[in-house]
Design an enzyme around this catalytic site. Structure first.
Site, PDB file in Angstrom:
ATOM      1  N   ARG A   8       0.927  -1.225   0.122  1.00 41.25           N
ATOM      2  CA  ARG A   8      -0.090   0.097  -0.018  1.00 41.25           C
ATOM      3  C   ARG A   8       0.753   1.278  -0.010  1.00 41.25           C
ATOM      4  NH1 ARG A   8      -0.551   2.438   5.025  1.00 41.25           N
ATOM      5  NH2 ARG A   8       0.301   1.494   6.922  1.00 41.25           N
ATOM      6  N   ASN A 189       5.644   6.447  -2.452  1.00 39.25           N
ATOM      7  CA  ASN A 189       6.515   5.858  -3.524  1.00 39.25           C
ATOM      8  C   ASN A 189       7.828   5.119  -2.568  1.00 39.25           C
ATOM      9  OD1 ASN A 189       5.131   6.949  -5.864  1.00 39.25           O
ATOM     10  ND2 ASN A 189       5.857   8.559  -5.553  1.00 39.25           N
ATOM     11  N   ARG A 190       7.435   4.848  -1.460  1.00 39.40           N
ATOM     12  CA  ARG A 190       8.577   4.321  -0.506  1.00 39.40           C
ATOM     13  C   ARG A 190       9.701   5.573  -0.392  1.00 39.40           C
ATOM     14  NH1 ARG A 190       4.842   1.340  -0.212  1.00 39.40           N
ATOM     15  NH2 ARG A 190       4.855  -0.764  -0.082  1.00 39.40           N
ATOM     16  N   LEU A 191       9.326   6.771  -0.551  1.00 36.41           N
ATOM     17  CA  LEU A 191      10.456   7.806  -0.266  1.00 36.41           C
ATOM     18  C   LEU A 191      10.174   8.418   1.166  1.00 36.41           C
ATOM     19  CD1 LEU A 191      10.216   9.777  -3.591  1.00 36.41           C
ATOM     20  CD2 LEU A 191      11.801   7.965  -2.805  1.00 36.41           C
TER      21      LEU A 191
END
Length: 212
Positions: A8, A189-191
């Site tokens: 997610r 965005n996994r940032l």
């Protein structure tokens, strides 16, 4: 169950350096208050990681029972596996997994025992059944059955009936004195945003951003 496909986006917000408090304890106090306000279950629960004399790691959930600029306090049986680990290696780590807020806090530090006076004050604030349970449980030792534990509890209840329950000699508290504390906030965005406070020789805190 295609667990490798579970994913997610983290969209609850970011963390910027301008938002950070000067010390990790102040920042922790802010985030803990927000966790409580969000009605997280067991917001004070933290995973305590230790290593034994052979270097083998162990983890377990314990409850935070106090914190200030010195460190983070919890209580336990002083003959438990965790206590034995800390006796040979006082370097530990704490993790607060506030997943619903897409946050983590990791504390790195060294444990020190709290005073018997402080442990006594906390012990006497506990519900009576919790005080009895501390006497009844020889934590981390083998048990033949659930009935054995319940029988020991009933035995202690009878022994202390009508009396003030004293602090067991084998029970007390520890303070994790931090040398570093990391605050992690999930990002799209996994940032993710990660900031770590490190204690300097002059006792000030240096803050640096880390790559996610």
């Amino acid at each position: 169950m295609e667990i490798d496909q579970w994913r997610r986006e983290y969209q609850m917000g970011g963390l910027r350096r301008s938002e950070l408090k000067p010390t990790p304890v102040e920042q922790f106090r802010k985030w803990l208050a927000e966790a409580v306000e969000a009605e997280l279950v067991d917001a004070s629960a933290m995973c305590l990681a230790t290593t034994n004399a052979d270097g083998h790691p162990s983890q377990r959930i314990v409850l935070l029972k106090g914190f200030d600029e010195k460190g983070f306090v919890f209580y336990t049986n002083l003959q438990s596996d965790k206590a034995r680990d800390m006796a040979v290696n006082p370097q530990v780590s704490l993790l607060f997994p506030w997943c619903r807020l897409e946050r983590q806090v990791i504390v790195y530090g060294k444990v020190e025992p709290v005073s018997r006076e402080q442990a006594e004050a906390y012990f006497q604030s506990r519900p009576l059944d919790s005080q009895l349970a501390a006497w009844a449980s020889h934590q981390s030792r083998p048990l033949s059955s659930r009935e054995e534990l319940e029988q020991q509890f009933d035995k202690e209840k009878a022994r202390f009936a009508g009396k003030t329950i004293p602090l067991p000699e084998f029970w007390g508290g520890y303070c994790v004195v931090p040398n570093a504390v990391e605050f992690w906030q999930g990002g799209e965005n996994r940032l993710h945003d990660r900031f770590i406070y490190r204690r300097e020789e002059n006792e000030n805190w240096n803050i640096e951003r880390r790559a996610p």
